[in-house]
Design an enzyme around this catalytic site. Sequence first.
Site, PDB file in Angstrom:
ATOM      1  CG  HIS A   1       9.162  12.713 -24.903  1.00  0.00           C
ATOM      2  ND1 HIS A   1       9.589  11.279 -25.385  1.00  0.00           N
ATOM      3  CD2 HIS A   1      10.025  13.531 -24.776  1.00  0.00           C
ATOM      4  CE1 HIS A   1      10.931  11.397 -25.422  1.00  0.00           C
ATOM      5  NE2 HIS A   1      11.360  12.546 -24.779  1.00  0.00           N
TER       6      HIS A   1
ATOM      7  CE1 TYR B   1      24.095  10.490 -27.624  1.00  0.00           C
ATOM      8  CE2 TYR B   1      23.065  10.369 -29.825  1.00  0.00           C
ATOM      9  CZ  TYR B   1      23.133  10.895 -28.413  1.00  0.00           C
ATOM     10  OH  TYR B   1      22.290  11.790 -28.291  1.00  0.00           O
TER      11      TYR B   1
ATOM     12  CD  GLU C   1      16.823  17.672 -24.269  1.00  0.00           C
ATOM     13  OE1 GLU C   1      17.308  16.669 -23.568  1.00  0.00           O
ATOM     14  OE2 GLU C   1      15.771  17.431 -24.764  1.00  0.00           O
TER      15      GLU C   1
ATOM     16  CG  HIS D   1      10.787  15.751 -27.285  1.00  0.00           C
ATOM     17  ND1 HIS D   1      10.333  16.346 -26.030  1.00  0.00           N
ATOM     18  CD2 HIS D   1      11.978  15.395 -26.844  1.00  0.00           C
ATOM     19  CE1 HIS D   1      11.252  16.457 -25.212  1.00  0.00           C
ATOM     20  NE2 HIS D   1      12.578  15.701 -25.924  1.00  0.00           N
TER      21      HIS D   1
ATOM     22  CG  ASP E   1      18.333  14.272 -21.156  1.00  0.00           C
ATOM     23  OD1 ASP E   1      17.698  15.173 -20.868  1.00  0.00           O
ATOM     24  OD2 ASP E   1      17.928  13.293 -22.324  1.00  0.00           O
TER      25      ASP E   1
ATOM     26  CG  ASP F   1      14.159  17.146 -22.336  1.00  0.00           C
ATOM     27  OD1 ASP F   1      15.129  16.717 -21.558  1.00  0.00           O
ATOM     28  OD2 ASP F   1      13.535  16.535 -23.039  1.00  0.00           O
TER      29      ASP F   1
ATOM     30  NE  ARG G   1      20.327  13.592 -25.239  1.00  0.00           N
ATOM     31  CZ  ARG G   1      20.627  12.539 -24.750  1.00  0.00           C
ATOM     32  NH1 ARG G   1      21.296  11.569 -25.659  1.00  0.00           N
ATOM     33  NH2 ARG G   1      20.407  12.092 -23.621  1.00  0.00           N
TER      34      ARG G   1
ATOM     35  CG  ASP H   1      -0.366  -0.266   2.679  1.00  0.00           C
ATOM     36  OD1 ASP H   1       1.034  -0.419   2.601  1.00  0.00           O
ATOM     37  OD2 ASP H   1      -0.820   0.110   3.461  1.00  0.00           O
TER      38      ASP H   1
ATOM     39  CD  GLU I   1      16.243  15.721 -27.263  1.00  0.00           C
ATOM     40  OE1 GLU I   1      16.676  14.793 -26.737  1.00  0.00           O
ATOM     41  OE2 GLU I   1      14.960  15.780 -26.975  1.00  0.00           O
TER      42      GLU I   1
ATOM     43  CG  HIS J   1      15.635   6.139 -23.534  1.00  0.00           C
ATOM     44  ND1 HIS J   1      14.649   5.606 -24.248  1.00  0.00           N
ATOM     45  CD2 HIS J   1      15.843   7.425 -23.968  1.00  0.00           C
ATOM     46  CE1 HIS J   1      14.094   6.499 -24.675  1.00  0.00           C
ATOM     47  NE2 HIS J   1      14.760   7.624 -24.832  1.00  0.00           N
TER      48      HIS J   1
ATOM     49  CG  HIS K   1      18.475  11.085 -30.640  1.00  0.00           C
ATOM     50  ND1 HIS K   1      18.405  12.371 -30.713  1.00  0.00           N
ATOM     51  CD2 HIS K   1      19.683  10.732 -30.247  1.00  0.00           C
ATOM     52  CE1 HIS K   1      19.319  12.943 -30.243  1.00  0.00           C
ATOM     53  NE2 HIS K   1      20.192  12.151 -29.750  1.00  0.00           N
TER      54      HIS K   1
END
Length: 431
Positions: free
Chosen positions: A356, A383, A402, A349, A255, A266, A400, A35, A379, A238, A345
Site C-alpha cells: 500500500h 463476497y 487483482e 491502491h 492474494d 500484488d 477477487r 534474540d 482489484e 484479510h 473495499h
Amino acid sequence: MKSIFTERRQRLGANLPPNAAIVIAGASTQYRNADSSYAFRQDSNFWYLTGFNEAEATLVVLTDNSKTAKSIAFVPEKDKLKEIWDGYRAGPEGAVKDHGFDEAYNNSEINDQLPELLKGCDRVFYPVGKNAGLDQNIIEWIKTAKSKDRHSSAIDIADATSKVGNQRLIKDPHEIDLMKKACRISAESHVEAMKFVKPGMTEQEMEAFYLYEFAKRGGRFSAYTPIVAGGENACVLHYVENSKPLLDGDLLLVDAGCEYDFYASDITRTFPVSGKFTDAQLAIYEVVLEAESKAIAAVSVNNNVMDAQIISEKVVTQGLIDLGILKGSLDDLHAKGAFKEFYMHKIGHWLGIDVHDAGDYMEDDQFMQFKPGMVTTIEPGIYIPSSANVDDKWKGIGIRIEDDILVTPDGNENLTEFVPSDPKEIEALMA
Ligand code: GLY
Ligand code: MN
Ligand code: MN
C-alpha cells in the site's frame, strides 16, 4: 555519475524550502522472540533515498539558498565483534564512499551533531507520528539547537510524509524495471499454483508453494502476508489463517505477491480447486471480471483515481441486479451504496516499495489525475457469506481479481497480465 539514490535526495531537496532539513529514520531490527530477529527490512522512505540497508541509521537532507542539497547520514559504527555475529557494517567511511552522502557519522554522535545541523534551519520535516522515538528526538534536537543560539528564530516542525510520498508516487525507469520483474515473478507463481492445486491439499500447502515459487525466481520475501482462502474463507477480506483443507467444488482465492529488490507486486486470482467453475461461481466471476477490465480501461491520464472506483461499483451493481441478488434500478441502488454489502473495499491502491504505497490520492482538494509512472492495483471483488439473505446457490462464494497497472503516457500497461484471469483460460491451464 550520480547514483539514483543521490539523484533522489537532490530532487527531494529541490522540493523543500531553503534553510530546511528533512530527517528520515531507517528501520530498527525487529525481534520475533528473545534474540531471534526477523529478517531485516529497511524503512521504505529510507531505502528510496539512500539504498543503505543497515539497521539503525538516520538520514538528514539540508537545504540552504544554493541549488544542491547536502545529505548527512548517521550509521552504526564499525565493530569487529558485532560484524562477526551480524555481518558487514559500512561505517561512516563506507557510507560516504559507497552511498554518496556528503558526510557520515557514527550513531553515537547523533545527539551532538543533529542540533548543530538544525541550528539556523527555519523548518524541520520528518514523518510525524510514525516512530515515537523519532518524535521525541526531534523535539530534543530542536530544543538543543535553539539553546545553542539565543537569537535563533523558531524552528517549525512539518510532516514529511507527502513530500517523500508524492516523489515516490511517480516511479522512475529503474523502479519500473524492478516492479516489472516483481510482477512477472508473482504472475508466473500464480500460473504454477493453478497447475498444482488439487482437492485435499491445504491452504497452508498452497501458501508454501507460492513462497517457494517466489523465492526460486529471486523474490525471497512476500510483499505482504499471503491470503490463501478456500471456499467461504475468501469472504474474510484479510484472511491469513491459511490452514484449512481445500475442498472439491470450492474456489480458492489467493492474494499473493512477492517483493523483488524492495519492490512489491500484488496479485489476486480466484480459481476452482477442482479445475472447473460451477455455474454459480462462473456467473459471479464474470461480473467481477467485467468490473476489473472496465476499471483497468479507466486507468489513464484522462481520468482521476476515483473514476475506476465508480465504474467498478456500477458494473458490480448491475451484475448483481442481473443475477437477482439486488433488486431495484441501477441508479437508485448505486446511489444507496447497496453494492457495499458484497463489495465493501476500494478498487485499489498505489503500489511500489510498499504494497500500500506512499503518495496522496487527493491534490488541491480533488481526486488526483493519473500521471505516467504511477502504479496502481485494480482489484474489485464480490463476497457473499452464507449469512447473506440470498438464494442458497450464491452462498459462500468470494471472488477477487487483482492486477498491477502502470500508467503510461497514452494509456496503461498491465504488469501482471501474464497470469490469466479469463475463466476459460484458467480452466485450460488447470486441465
Ligand atoms: N494484498 C493486499 C491488498 O490487495 O491490498
Ligand atoms: Mn492490493
Ligand atoms: Mn492483494
